[in-house]
Write a protein that holds these residues in place. Structure first.
Motif, PDB file in Angstrom:
ATOM      1  N   GLN A  15       5.610  -8.762  10.014  1.00 33.14           N
ATOM      2  CA  GLN A  15       4.545  -8.242   9.160  1.00 33.14           C
ATOM      3  C   GLN A  15       3.472  -9.310   8.942  1.00 33.14           C
ATOM      4  O   GLN A  15       2.274  -9.001   8.936  1.00 33.14           O
ATOM      5  N   ASP A  18       0.995  -9.657  11.891  1.00 31.22           N
ATOM      6  CA  ASP A  18      -0.017  -8.603  11.859  1.00 31.22           C
ATOM      7  C   ASP A  18      -1.092  -8.889  10.818  1.00 31.22           C
ATOM      8  O   ASP A  18      -2.293  -8.819  11.112  1.00 31.22           O
ATOM      9  N   ILE A  19      -0.698  -9.233   9.613  1.00 30.67           N
ATOM     10  CA  ILE A  19      -1.657  -9.495   8.531  1.00 30.67           C
ATOM     11  C   ILE A  19      -2.551 -10.682   8.880  1.00 30.67           C
ATOM     12  O   ILE A  19      -3.774 -10.610   8.760  1.00 30.67           O
ATOM     13  N   ARG A  22      -5.076  -9.946  11.773  1.00 35.85           N
ATOM     14  CA  ARG A  22      -6.200  -9.106  11.358  1.00 35.85           C
ATOM     15  C   ARG A  22      -7.108  -9.841  10.377  1.00 35.85           C
ATOM     16  O   ARG A  22      -8.334  -9.712  10.435  1.00 35.85           O
ATOM     17  N   ALA A  23      -6.537 -10.627   9.480  1.00 37.84           N
ATOM     18  CA  ALA A  23      -7.337 -11.348   8.483  1.00 37.84           C
ATOM     19  C   ALA A  23      -8.184 -12.458   9.115  1.00 37.84           C
ATOM     20  O   ALA A  23      -9.255 -12.783   8.599  1.00 37.84           O
ATOM     21  N   GLU A  57       3.810  -9.341  -2.653  1.00 38.84           N
ATOM     22  CA  GLU A  57       4.326  -8.066  -2.184  1.00 38.84           C
ATOM     23  C   GLU A  57       4.108  -7.024  -3.274  1.00 38.84           C
ATOM     24  O   GLU A  57       4.308  -7.299  -4.453  1.00 38.84           O
ATOM     25  N   LEU A  63       0.977  -8.014   0.934  1.00 40.28           N
ATOM     26  CA  LEU A  63      -0.481  -7.881   0.875  1.00 40.28           C
ATOM     27  C   LEU A  63      -1.200  -9.185   1.222  1.00 40.28           C
ATOM     28  O   LEU A  63      -2.349  -9.160   1.638  1.00 40.28           O
ATOM     29  N   GLY A  64      -0.530 -10.323   0.993  1.00 42.06           N
ATOM     30  CA  GLY A  64      -1.173 -11.606   1.254  1.00 42.06           C
ATOM     31  C   GLY A  64      -0.149 -12.697   1.425  1.00 42.06           C
ATOM     32  O   GLY A  64       1.018 -12.547   1.046  1.00 42.06           O
ATOM     33  N   ASP A  89      -4.185  -9.030   3.679  1.00 40.00           N
ATOM     34  CA  ASP A  89      -4.305  -7.851   4.530  1.00 40.00           C
ATOM     35  C   ASP A  89      -5.711  -7.275   4.345  1.00 40.00           C
ATOM     36  O   ASP A  89      -6.110  -6.970   3.216  1.00 40.00           O
ATOM     37  N   ASN A  91      -6.902  -4.487   4.613  1.00 41.04           N
ATOM     38  CA  ASN A  91      -6.894  -3.202   3.903  1.00 41.04           C
ATOM     39  C   ASN A  91      -6.924  -3.386   2.388  1.00 41.04           C
ATOM     40  O   ASN A  91      -7.222  -2.443   1.657  1.00 41.04           O
ATOM     41  N   TYR A  92      -6.598  -4.603   1.912  1.00 42.47           N
ATOM     42  CA  TYR A  92      -6.557  -4.893   0.474  1.00 42.47           C
ATOM     43  C   TYR A  92      -7.557  -5.974   0.087  1.00 42.47           C
ATOM     44  O   TYR A  92      -7.551  -6.455  -1.044  1.00 42.47           O
ATOM     45  N   SER A  93      -8.419  -6.360   1.002  1.00 44.46           N
ATOM     46  CA  SER A  93      -9.423  -7.392   0.754  1.00 44.46           C
ATOM     47  C   SER A  93     -10.362  -6.967  -0.374  1.00 44.46           C
ATOM     48  O   SER A  93     -10.710  -5.793  -0.502  1.00 44.46           O
TER      49      SER A  93
END
Length: 168
Positions: A15, A18-19, A22-23, A57, A63-64, A89, A91-93
């Motif tokens: 996980q 992936d984060i 993308r970040a 989490e 999330l980060g 992530d 998606n949560y920036s």
């Protein structure tokens, strides 16, 4: 919907790959050669094993993440803990999760557990917004370094931690 701050373990590695990937898309676009920007599963597993990698989490999803580096050359040079591999992530920036994670690591790990009154991190001058983001968080530039691999000027930033020492 509970938030949990904890140290990552190897089961989190996929996980985190992936984060982080993308970040760090802008880091790759800028041509910066930061290990986290192209980290594969093996490198993320190595980071978790050799350093202290922390995550935020929420409802079972990471999330980060941010890493407290162990025995790196910057900590050895400054005598101050060094954080790296900070990522949220995308998606949560912009929702405050990265700030919450950094606050938690600064207060509970670096200040309370390690007893340090400061923390350092590094970023590239050519990044369009990272320097300003860290300065808004109370970090101040205190050293300039020539980046490796053609990354250009890097700033080493330091934040003085002013948390009340917890009593037991």
């Amino acid at each position: 919907m509970s938030e949990v701050f904890r140290q990552a373990d190897l089961k989190d590695a996929e996980q985190l790959v992936d984060i982080i990937y993308r970040a760090y898309h802008l880091i790759r676009e800028l041509g910066l050669h930061w290990p986290a920007a192209t980290a594969d599963l093996a490198l993320v597993q190595e980071n978790i094993t050799l350093n202290e990698c922390y995550v935020l989490e929420k409802d079972g999803a990471i999330l980060g993440t941010v890493t407290l580096s162990k025995e790196d050359e910057i900590s050895q040079r400054t005598g101050i803990p060094f954080v790296k591999w900070f990522a949220v992530d995308p998606n949560y920036s912009g929702q405050g999760y990265g700030g919450k994670l950094l606050d938690w690591v600064e207060e509970h790990i670096i200040h309370d557990r390690l007893g340090s009154s400061a923390v350092t991190l590094a970023t590239a001058k050519k990044h369009p917004w990272l320097v300003q983001m860290y300065e808004r968080r109370g970090y101040e530039r205190f050293m300039e370094l020539e980046g490796r691999d053609g990354d250009g000027l890097m700033y080493l930033l330091k934040k003085t931690l002013q948390y009340k020492q917890q009593t037991i």
